[in-house]
Design a protein around this motif. Structure first.
Motif, short mmCIF file in Angstrom:
data_model
loop_
_atom_site.label_atom_id
_atom_site.label_comp_id
_atom_site.label_asym_id
_atom_site.label_seq_id
_atom_site.Cartn_x
_atom_site.Cartn_y
_atom_site.Cartn_z
N LEU A 180 6.35 10.37 15.92
CA LEU A 180 4.91 10.06 15.88
C LEU A 180 4.32 10.35 14.50
CD1 LEU A 180 3.82 11.54 19.33
CD2 LEU A 180 4.15 9.13 18.74
N ALA A 181 5.18 10.44 13.48
CA ALA A 181 4.70 10.76 12.13
C ALA A 181 3.72 9.72 11.60
CB ALA A 181 5.90 10.88 11.19
N SER A 182 3.83 8.48 12.08
CA SER A 182 2.94 7.41 11.59
C SER A 182 1.50 7.60 12.04
CB SER A 182 3.45 6.05 12.07
OG SER A 182 4.71 5.76 11.53
N PHE A 183 1.28 8.49 13.00
CA PHE A 183 -0.09 8.77 13.45
C PHE A 183 -0.65 10.04 12.83
CE2 PHE A 183 1.48 6.00 16.87
CZ PHE A 183 0.42 5.10 16.97
N ASP A 184 0.05 10.59 11.86
CA ASP A 184 -0.40 11.82 11.20
C ASP A 184 -1.50 11.46 10.20
OD1 ASP A 184 -0.80 14.21 9.96
OD2 ASP A 184 1.27 14.42 9.21
N PRO A 185 -2.72 12.00 10.36
CA PRO A 185 -3.80 11.67 9.42
C PRO A 185 -3.46 12.03 7.97
CG PRO A 185 -4.68 12.73 11.38
CD PRO A 185 -3.19 12.84 11.46
N ALA A 186 -2.61 13.02 7.76
CA ALA A 186 -2.26 13.40 6.40
C ALA A 186 -1.55 12.27 5.66
CB ALA A 186 -1.36 14.64 6.44
N ALA A 187 -0.92 11.37 6.42
CA ALA A 187 -0.20 10.25 5.80
C ALA A 187 -1.14 9.16 5.31
CB ALA A 187 0.81 9.67 6.78
N LEU A 188 -2.44 9.30 5.58
CA LEU A 188 -3.42 8.30 5.13
C LEU A 188 -3.90 8.55 3.72
CD1 LEU A 188 -5.71 7.74 8.25
CD2 LEU A 188 -4.14 6.10 7.23
N THR A 189 -3.64 9.71 3.19
CA THR A 189 -4.16 10.05 1.87
C THR A 189 -3.49 9.17 0.82
OG1 THR A 189 -2.47 11.77 1.64
CG2 THR A 189 -4.62 12.43 2.50
N GLY A 190 -4.25 8.87 -0.22
CA GLY A 190 -3.72 8.06 -1.31
C GLY A 190 -4.73 7.05 -1.78
N ALA A 191 -4.48 6.58 -3.01
CA ALA A 191 -5.43 5.65 -3.63
C ALA A 191 -5.49 4.32 -2.92
CB ALA A 191 -5.03 5.44 -5.10
N GLY A 192 -4.46 4.02 -2.12
CA GLY A 192 -4.43 2.71 -1.49
C GLY A 192 -5.11 2.63 -0.15
N MET A 223 0.80 -1.22 0.00
CA MET A 223 0.00 0.00 0.00
C MET A 223 0.84 1.28 0.00
SD MET A 223 -3.09 -0.99 -0.20
CE MET A 223 -2.39 -2.21 -1.30
N GLY A 224 2.04 1.20 0.53
CA GLY A 224 2.89 2.38 0.56
C GLY A 224 2.39 3.47 1.48
N ILE A 225 1.54 3.12 2.44
CA ILE A 225 0.99 4.09 3.39
C ILE A 225 1.76 3.97 4.70
CG2 ILE A 225 -1.04 4.67 4.77
CD1 ILE A 225 -2.77 3.90 2.42
N THR A 226 2.36 5.06 5.14
CA THR A 226 3.18 5.02 6.36
C THR A 226 2.36 5.09 7.64
OG1 THR A 226 3.50 7.42 6.29
CG2 THR A 226 5.14 6.07 5.15
N ALA A 227 1.09 5.47 7.53
CA ALA A 227 0.26 5.65 8.72
C ALA A 227 -0.50 4.38 9.09
CB ALA A 227 -0.72 6.81 8.52
N GLN A 228 0.13 3.22 8.93
CA GLN A 228 -0.53 1.96 9.28
C GLN A 228 -0.99 1.93 10.73
OE1 GLN A 228 0.64 -2.71 9.72
NE2 GLN A 228 1.56 -1.64 8.01
N PRO A 229 -0.22 2.46 11.70
CA PRO A 229 -0.72 2.45 13.08
C PRO A 229 -2.07 3.14 13.23
CG PRO A 229 1.61 3.00 13.03
CD PRO A 229 1.14 3.00 11.61
N LEU A 230 -2.27 4.20 12.47
CA LEU A 230 -3.55 4.91 12.55
C LEU A 230 -4.68 4.07 11.97
CD1 LEU A 230 -4.77 7.54 13.50
CD2 LEU A 230 -4.24 8.55 11.28
#
Length: 534
Positions: free
Chosen positions: A201-213, A57-64
């Motif tokens: 704590l960057a992995s909890f940033d909601p902005a990192a959830l954006t994306g097609a995946g 998925m390439g999404i870094t906010a997996q913890p969120l």
């Protein structure tokens, strides 16, 4: 011999008689919680699902994602737990759906549940066989085909599945506790020796959830929660099911969400949030072990590999037990042959259901082994086909069942005039139904991504079609029973109340409508007029 009004109030009865019932009082809160959490397979999620989600998925906010899905599952659990107080049935999902939406829909759901949990259970044999064959080769220099290990796993699981459920709980609990301890040690090591960005704590940033995946990432992550919904399956075998089942479900959801969110975050901390996707793509399922060895040494990492296998086995046994109980409930209520609905006299376990699941696993594993064109150590058939295909089909089916159950919970209480008193719970169920339906839609649309297949592959439609086919078969069975076997149809969703209908039919052989049901098959009488289900 049928059990009638002379039965003690604390007895569990079926229309086959007390001696063929599941044994009540075998599980307390701890035993049930350990049995349920074992199905979540902590090491399998941490070593397999987390790196795969990061890589694909390439999404870094997996913890969120774990936090978001924890909230969705908690919303689902509010109505689901309340339903478990009113309906005690090893058929769980389909029983709740039948009590809310009618026997025909419930019959369809029963076959979906049977297919989905069978797929989840059988798929894990591929992962077990592959990982065990690699370890045997590496440490004992023995080259053993994956399917031989899988067959051994089927035999051991089948034997344990026919034994007492409290014994199974002890086995599952012991393996689970070891897994949890290892993951906690890993978490502490990652926190003590973080990557170049420190405890970011960057992995909890909601902005990192954006994306097609994002939608597909939710589908990947939802698999980590599968297990908590199994608590009501054991309701007939627990102490005080009205209290214990609900307590266990919320404990399971909360602990899974927090535990996996924390571990996923610390895994990204170990590499640095900016590097986690690249590391996962480079090392794949070896990421966890690659991060462990420089921090905790080779001996710990070797132990991690071995305990990874025991975690896989615990997951298999947990899902096996669930399938056996669904089959038992279906046999008891006329959706499968009556023999499947009889528990063992000696152990009180659904031995015939266990045998049925073992047979299904044997056939599927042998079929995949027959068409295995790969060599020793090739993951194509056991992992990329058997495990991936069956796992995604099973997860899709469970998501569909959860969404449908949320709707059934609303209908169940509204039809009883309890909408006002249950307003908050029904609102939670409504929100859960919406969220789960959205996730289901993403899963179907992006099934090729979940499989790692080409978008033009027929598999993206054929495999989800298995869930639809199971639903259609179940609906057809329900319609047949409704027209040709009304007495059997009346049992759908009633669980231990079914024996009362059997007795009534013997006393008055004239055909009557299903007790307490409208022509649509939905129960409509006040809940306090239902027969005692405990």
């Amino acid at each position: 011999m049928l059990t009638g009004s002379s039965a003690r109030p604390d007895e569990i009865n079926t229309y086959m008689g007390q001696e063929r019932a599941l044994r009540a009082g075998r599980l307390g809160t701890a035993g049930l919680l350990l049995s349920v959490l074992a199905a979540t397979a902590p090491l399998m999620v941490v070593a397999g699902l987390m790196p795969t989600t990061y890589a694909v998925m390439g999404i870094t906010a997996q913890p969120l994602l774990f936090v978001i899905l924890g909230a969705v599952m908690a919303l689902f659990g509010v109505g689901y737990a309340e339903m478990s107080r009113h309906v005690h049935n090893a058929g769980a999902f389909y029983a709740y759906i039948a009590r809310g939406l009618g026997g025909t829909v419930g019959a369809g759901a029963s076959y979906v549940a049977l297919a989905a949990y069978n797929a989840l259970q059988v798929g894990v044999y591929g992962l077990l066989g592959f990982e065990a064959s690699l370890l045997l080769d590496e440490h004992l220099f023995l080259q053993v085909d994956w399917w031989l290990v899988a067959l051994l796993g089927i035999a051991v699981t089948g034997v344990l599945g026919a034994l007492k459920v409290d014994l199974n709980a002890k086995v599952l609990g012991s393996l689970l506790l070891v897994e949890v301890v290892l993951v906690v040690v890993l978490d502490l090591a990652f926190a003590a020796d973080p990557g170049p960005q420190g405890l970011s704590l960057a992995s909890f940033d909601p902005a990192a959830l954006t994306g097609a995946g994002l939608g597909t990432a939710l589908c990947f992550t939802v698999a980590a929660f599968l297990g908590f919904e199994q608590a009501p399956v054991y309701a007939e075998e627990t102490h005080r099911p009205q209290t214990v089942v609900r307590r266990v479900m919320f404990l399971a959801v909360g602990s899974v969400a927090v535990f996996f969110a924390l571990t996923s975050w610390l895994m990204s901390v170990a590499t640095g949030p900016d590097h986690i996707v690249g590391a996962a793509r480079e090392q794949s399922a070896g990421l966890l072990f690659g991060l462990s060895e420089p921090r905790l040494g080779g001996a710990f990492t070797d132990a991690l590999h071995i305990l990874f296998l025991t975690g896989i086995f615990a997951c298999m046994l947990a899902f096996h037990n669930v399938v056996a109980r669904y089959a038992f409930a279906m046999g008891r209520e006329g959706l499968l042959p009556a023999a499947v609905g009889r528990a063992s006299k000696g152990t009180g376990a659904p031995a015939t259901g266990s045998l049925l699941q073992t047979g299904v696993a044997l056939v599927v594993v042998l079929a995949f082994a027959l068409f295995d064109g790969g060599g020793h150590g090739d993951p194509t058939t056991p992992v990329l086909r058997l495990f991936t295909w069956m796992g995604n089909v099973g997860a899709l089916g469970v998501i569909a069942l959860m969404a449908t159950t949320s709707v059934a919970v609303i209908v169940f209480f509204v039809r009883r005039g309890a909408a006002a008193t249950q307003g908050v719970r029904l609102a939670c169920s409504g929100l859960a139904a919406i969220g789960l339906t959205v996730i289901f839609g993403y899963a179907v649309a992006d099934f090729d991504v979940l499989l790692g297949a080409d978008p033009s592959s027929a598999l993206r439609w054929v495999l989800p079609g298995l869930i639809l086919a199971a639903a259609l078969v179940g609906v057809a069975v329900g319609l047949y029973l409704r027209s040709a076997r009304p007495a059997r149809y009346a049992r759908i969703g009633l669980g231990n109340e079914a024996f009362r209908l059997e007795e009534a039919a013997q006393e008055d052989p004239s055909p009557v409508p299903a007790a307490g049901k409208t022509a649509s098959g939905c129960a409509d009488e006040p809940e306090n007029e239902r027969p005692n289900q405990s």
